[in-house]
Enzyme design. Structure first.
Site, PDB file in Angstrom:
ATOM      1  N   GLY A 259       9.288 -57.188  72.199  1.00 51.76           N
ATOM      2  CA  GLY A 259       9.997 -56.088  71.556  1.00 51.76           C
ATOM      3  C   GLY A 259      11.297 -55.697  72.218  1.00 51.76           C
ATOM      4  CD  GLU A 301       2.444 -61.108  73.785  1.00 58.80           C
ATOM      5  OE1 GLU A 301       2.749 -60.368  72.822  1.00 58.80           O
ATOM      6  OE2 GLU A 301       1.308 -61.552  73.956  1.00 58.80           O
ATOM      7  N   PRO A 302       8.486 -61.873  75.194  1.00 60.91           N
ATOM      8  CG  PRO A 302      10.101 -62.660  76.691  1.00 60.91           C
ATOM      9  CD  PRO A 302       8.631 -62.359  76.573  1.00 60.91           C
ATOM     10  N   GLY A 303      10.488 -62.540  72.342  1.00 60.81           N
ATOM     11  CA  GLY A 303      10.857 -63.568  71.357  1.00 60.81           C
ATOM     12  C   GLY A 303      12.350 -63.472  71.121  1.00 60.81           C
ATOM     13  NE  ARG A 304      14.533 -58.421  67.842  1.00 62.91           N
ATOM     14  CZ  ARG A 304      14.442 -58.403  66.516  1.00 62.91           C
ATOM     15  NH1 ARG A 304      15.443 -58.835  65.790  1.00 62.91           N
ATOM     16  NH2 ARG A 304      13.358 -57.945  65.921  1.00 62.91           N
ATOM     17  NE  ARG A 341      16.036 -59.926  61.939  1.00 66.13           N
ATOM     18  CZ  ARG A 341      16.821 -58.985  62.406  1.00 66.13           C
ATOM     19  NH1 ARG A 341      18.140 -59.152  62.363  1.00 66.13           N
ATOM     20  NH2 ARG A 341      16.347 -57.878  62.927  1.00 66.13           N
ATOM     21  CE1 TYR A 345      11.893 -56.494  58.855  1.00 68.27           C
ATOM     22  CE2 TYR A 345      13.475 -58.195  59.446  1.00 68.27           C
ATOM     23  CZ  TYR A 345      12.175 -57.794  59.237  1.00 68.27           C
ATOM     24  OH  TYR A 345      11.163 -58.692  59.415  1.00 68.27           O
ATOM     25  CB  CYS A 372      20.640 -65.238  41.328  1.00 66.68           C
ATOM     26  SG  CYS A 372      21.787 -66.486  40.808  1.00 66.68           S
ATOM     27  CD  GLU A 373      17.039 -61.127  44.598  1.00 64.87           C
ATOM     28  OE1 GLU A 373      17.108 -59.879  44.682  1.00 64.87           O
ATOM     29  OE2 GLU A 373      16.063 -61.741  44.166  1.00 64.87           O
TER      30      GLU A 373
END
Ligand code: LLP
Length: 443
Positions: A259, A301-304, A341, A345, A372-373
């Protein structure tokens, strides 16, 4: 804490040592990105190998400095493929996996499976069997259903499986609602407040084929405050002390999840890795004395924070739509299919024109995707150099959670990914073809 109060130059968000050459082209890992776009096509994701490795070492060094018995396990969900798994293996990290798929990638490169931690709120029996048969180090048990099933599966195999219990401490880390996981109403883990965490320790301690090694929590992602970590550590260690008095539980491992936030924009204010490390380990050191005989191993547990800054997305500009006095859209050849993302978010990014990196940024535009959004915009209201069709746009800090959350929406092939290092680029995932899109179909 080293949180800056000023904005940083846009270039500082790109991998360290990113330069601009005399043609005004962005150079990452010694490679001219305009050449990369030409050679590999766009959209293209670039990962800078030295940034990746540096971040692995930074986590190990900063936490290890204060708390030597720390194991850094990379959260694969942020982005894993075989090339990355090999790098993490070489850097001596462990892995957090959340599916049979992620586990299979680790297995395929002979990742030391004793350093693999299996997460998930609904691990299937097939996934648990695979984990047991491959001998993964730890299973982080999330609920009573899993606890019972895992014990049976381990019994059948005549083994004792090392587990941690995932707890929900009931702490709001003040991040996006979708990436908040440690509050009481979460789908993840055993809540402390309801007594279910205690019941889980009771059941796990008496399970015939499970070895309860420790406790885990994960509060959420992109947490830019340190206090939620400190509060959760206090709560969970208090709980561990109670459990040791009640059930003779011994905390061998204490996993505080991931996180750790990264800066995405020039005005982002987030703690440095060193700040998280110092705060977490000093909180821990102050509280563990009551947990003797031995100090627990600390797991993070770092990811980002490991992959985000290493990654840059390149797009080619096509149509430019100016609505006089209202808005200017610069349309690119990717979009929510490779990075959902911003739409999901409201995530913000910075971008620049990679072939005009020396030119003044006088145009305020919205970079739109080609899907197409109406929600398919990548970067809103960004200042760019005067942009024309065929220019190359580089978006910074795209290494985490864009490729792994990509889709084939609108039957868009997924982008190629290249790893750059010392002036060389190697393809670590080829671009999908139209044929690939149909390869699983039958008529
Ligand atoms: N550990 C557990 C148990 C997790 O669930 C996660 C992330 C991590 C570690 C790593 O968190 P990190 O250090 O990367 O923040 N798709 C969202 C992020 C979802 C994170 C899910 N769990 C996004 O794009 O922002």
């Amino acid at each position: 804490m080293s949180m800056s109060t000023k904005t940083v130059p846009k270039l500082a968000l790109f991998p360290p040592m990113t330069k601009v050459n005399k043609e005004g082209h962005l150079v990452i890992g010694g490679c001219d990105v305009v050449d990369l776009a030409e050679e590999f096509g766009t959209p293209l994701y670039i990962l800078n190998e030295s940034t990746l490795r540096h971040k692995c070492r930074e986590f190990k060094d900063e936490f290890g400095k204060y708390y030597p018995d720390t194991l850094v396990i990379y959260a694969s969900k942020a982005f894993l493929n075989q090339a990355l798994a090999l790098i993490f293996k070489e850097e001596g990290l462990g892995l957090d996996v959340v599916s049979g798929g992620e586990l299979s990638i680790a297995h395929s490169v002979d990742f030391p499976l004793d350093k693999v931690y299996c997460h998930g709120n609904n691990k299937t029996p097939e996934e648990l069997k695979l984990a047991l048969d491959w001998g993964v180090g730890r299973i982080v048990v999330d609920n009573f259903y899993e606890l019972e099933m895992l014990n049976k599966l381990a019994k059948k195999r005549g083994i004792s499986q090392n587990i941690l219990l995932r707890l929900t401490p009931g702490i709001d880390p003040h991040t996006h609602q979708y990436t908040t996981t440690g509050t009481i109403e979460s789908k993840f883990g055993f809540p402390l407040a309801t007594g279910q965490a205690e019941e889980a320790v009771n059941q796990a301690s008496s399970a015939s084929n499970l070895n309860l090694l420790g406790l885990h929590f994960h509060l959420g992602s992109q947490i830019s405050e340190i206090q939620p970590f400190e509060l959760a550590i206090e709560l969970v260690l208090g709980f561990a002390r109670q459990m040791s008095q009640k059930f003779g539980f011994h905390l061998g491992e204490f996993d505080i999840g991931g996180g750790f936030a990264v800066p995405y924009t020039v005005d982002s204010r987030v703690p440095a890795i060193a700040d998280y490390a110092k705060a977490v380990t000093s909180k821990l050191a102050g509280l563990i004395s009551g947990l003797e005989p031995s100090r627990p191993r600390l797991i993070i547990e770092p990811g980002r924070a490991i992959v985000a800054q290493a990654g840059v997305a390149l797009y080619k500009v096509g149509a430019i739509k100016e609505i006089p006095g209202i808005k200017k859209y610069v349309c690119v050849d990717g979009g929510i299919s490779d990075n959902i993302r911003p739409a999901l978010y409201g995530a913000r990014y910075e971008a620049l024109v990679a072939n005009k990196a020396l030119e003044p940024e006088r145009d305020t535009v919205t970079i739109a995707g080609k899907l197409c959004e109406s929600g398919d915009t990548l970067v809103k209201d960004v200042n760019l150099a005067a942009v024309r069709p065929a220019d190359i746009i580089a978006v910074a800090v795209c290494g985490a959670y864009s490729i792994p959350m990509s889709s084939n929406y609108n039957a868009m092939p997924r982008p190629a990914i290249v790893m750059v290092k010392e002036g060389r680029a190697r393809l670590i995932r080829r671009r999908e073809t139209y044929q690939d899109l149909m390869s699983l179909d039958s008529i």
